[in-house]
Design an enzyme around this catalytic site. Structure first.
Site, short mmCIF file in Angstrom:
data_model
loop_
_atom_site.label_atom_id
_atom_site.label_comp_id
_atom_site.label_asym_id
_atom_site.label_seq_id
_atom_site.Cartn_x
_atom_site.Cartn_y
_atom_site.Cartn_z
N GLU A 118 -9.79 2.52 3.91
CA GLU A 118 -9.45 3.65 3.04
C GLU A 118 -10.70 4.22 2.36
OE1 GLU A 118 -7.37 3.82 -1.30
OE2 GLU A 118 -6.20 2.82 0.27
N HIS A 171 -7.53 -2.99 4.90
CA HIS A 171 -6.91 -1.66 4.78
C HIS A 171 -7.64 -0.84 3.72
CE1 HIS A 171 -4.32 1.02 2.42
NE2 HIS A 171 -3.66 1.30 3.54
N ASN A 172 -7.87 -1.45 2.55
CA ASN A 172 -8.51 -0.71 1.47
C ASN A 172 -9.96 -0.38 1.79
OD1 ASN A 172 -6.07 -1.17 0.22
ND2 ASN A 172 -6.95 -1.83 -1.72
N SER A 201 0.83 -1.20 0.00
CA SER A 201 0.00 0.00 0.00
C SER A 201 0.86 1.25 0.00
CB SER A 201 -0.91 0.03 1.23
OG SER A 201 -1.66 1.23 1.26
N LYS A 237 -4.61 -6.48 3.64
CA LYS A 237 -4.57 -5.37 2.68
C LYS A 237 -5.98 -5.00 2.22
CE LYS A 237 -2.78 -2.51 -0.42
NZ LYS A 237 -3.80 -2.32 -1.45
#
Length: 466
Positions: free
Chosen positions: A190, A186-187, A128, A183
């Protein structure tokens, strides 16, 4: 030719940036792109780093340029392209060689590939930080066998971003698709962070009639406080930027339809499979989907009228609402990862994940230091119950309620902030209302229910005289 144990396939924006980062940190690397001209142009433009980069024109030449045991990083589009590339490498590699998928893969694809009968070793890593992160220091979430992590740890931690305390933002999340799963979460966070920022921007623009030039310093001021983060920082810069064509704010000229590559959607879908509620992320995905329906939205405004909003809330309320919303969103994300660890048998280290996200990645923020500390104290405890964050919520929730209430009354859409508040109110209600749902389910389907007094009767007297 410089001796290298590492190769990289795919010299697009991210692949080229990552290759330069690896070379800059002192690791020789061989590179290949299916278009040979791209490889040659990349090498020619590498400057002094070109001495550590070996360009190759064929896949066979790439493999021959790497000294065993080889590690080959794939920077190709997620999905079929990864499978095709692995199939092409299969006859060229040996059992001690390692193939690393460093793209935005779905973790279920990574699990499937890891479980396949491959002639080489395999691992998947989440990277990232965009192009800037790939070039100068991303956050890296690795998944795969312990031995593969041990082999790649020196390189991956060398190229990763560094937190303020000097810790590299790269760590081993667990086996198989654990890295790509983290991940994806995480996205999803985001997406939610960006949506909440856009919502408070909308309150300022549409509810308070503030021009972009006046909104920019608000974000700048917030970035000096608890909301300090990469996304708040760049929001200030986006709001302040001038249109090079018309001269006004560039923000006012950008089409209001947000793109997406699907990773936030994956998070929402997997949350449903895990029965792990992430309503702020789900609302953010929904809002992006609605943003693409510009003609329908225009028709809706024509039929029902534009919101004639006027909100007189202090800007401090918006800041406190954002702080509360951010805590609620991250709490949902970490709870989802806790559920995944149980479901898949992964030993996900929640404090380590928070530490990896402190620098390099898109959601990096000062708040993650406190989250890492709270998770270290009690990894299983929901973040909203950690004393530090409970205190912030005590302060921020009244403002969040005022912002959401004013938005509803004035027809300003605040889906993510509203979803976070609704989830919090469910989480603080010891006696909920699902007893009615259980009664309904028993009435029409004889599904049964548990009793508070523990007695044996598990069906209602539906059909008996009132």
């Amino acid at each position: 030719m410089t001796v290298t144990h590492t190769g990289l396939i795919g010299l697009g924006t991210m692949g080229a940036a990552l290759a330069l980062n690896i070379a800059e940190k002192g690791f020789p690397i061989a590179v290949w792109n299916r278009t040979a001209a791209v490889t040659r142009a990349f090498h020619a433009g590498a400057g002094e780093l070109a001495a550590r980069i070996t360009p190759t024109d064929t896949l066979e030449a790439l493999v021959q340029a790497i000294t065993p045991p080889r590690a080959i990083i794939l920077m190709v589009p997620a999905g079929q392209a990864v499978d095709d590339q692995m199939a092409a490498l299969a006859p060229l590699l040996g059992p001690d060689d390692l193939v690393i998928d460093a793209g935005n893969a779905n973790f279920r694809d990574t699990n499937r590939r890891d479980g396949a009968d491959l002639p080489f070793r395999f691992m998947g890593i989440g990277v990232s930080g965009g192009e800037e992160g790939a070039r100068h220091g991303p956050a890296i979430m690795a998944g795969g066998p312990d031995a593969a992590w041990a082999q790649m740890k020196p390189l991956l931690q060398a190229i990763a971003a560094r937190a303020e305390d000097g810790t590299p933002c790269a760590d081993h999340m667990g086996p198989s698709g654990a890295g790509h799963f983290v991940k994806a979460v995480h996205n999803g966070i985001e997406y939610a962070d960006m949506q909440m920022i856009s919502e408070v921007y909308g309150v300022m623009r549409d509810g308070m009639a503030l021009p972009a030039a006046d909104i920019a310093p608000v974000f700048d001021r917030w970035n000096a406080g608890p909301l300090q983060s990469y996304l708040i920082e760049i929001s200030a810069q986006v709001a302040a930027a001038a249109d090079p064509i018309g001269g006004g704010p560039i923000l006012d000229m950008i089409v209001d339809a947000a793109g997406q590559k699907g990773t936030g959607r994956w998070t929402a879908v997997e949350a449903q499979h895990l029965a792990a509620p992430v309503p702020v992320i789900e609302a953010a995905v929904m809002a992006r989907n609605v943003s693409a329906r510009r003609d329908e939205r225009a028709a809706g405004q024509a039929r029902f009228g534009a919101a004639k909003a006027k909100i007189t809330l202090p800007l401090d309320d918006l800041e406190q609402a954002m702080i509360a919303g951010k805590i609620l969103c991250y709490a949902q994300g970490f709870a989802m990862m806790t559920a995944a660890a149980k479901e898949f048998g992964w030993a996900l280290d929640m404090p380590a994940i928070a530490r990896v996200w402190r620098a390099g990645c898109i959601i990096r923020s000062s708040m993650l230091n406190d989250m890492a500390q709270a998770l270290a104290e009690d990894p299983a405890r929901n973040l909203i119950l950690a004393p530090f964050f409970a205190g912030l919520l005590d302060k921020g929730l009244p403002a969040l309620r005022r912002v959401v209430a004013n938005g509803a009354l004035q027809a300003l859409p605040l889906p993510a902030l509203s979803a976070g508040l609704a989830w919090f109110d469910l989480m603080r209600q010891a006696r909920g209302t699902a007893n009615m749902i259980q009664g309904q389910r028993d009435f029409f389907g004889a599904h049964g229910f548990d009793r508070l007094d523990g007695k044996d009767a598990h069906h209602g007297p539906w059909g008996s005289p009132a």
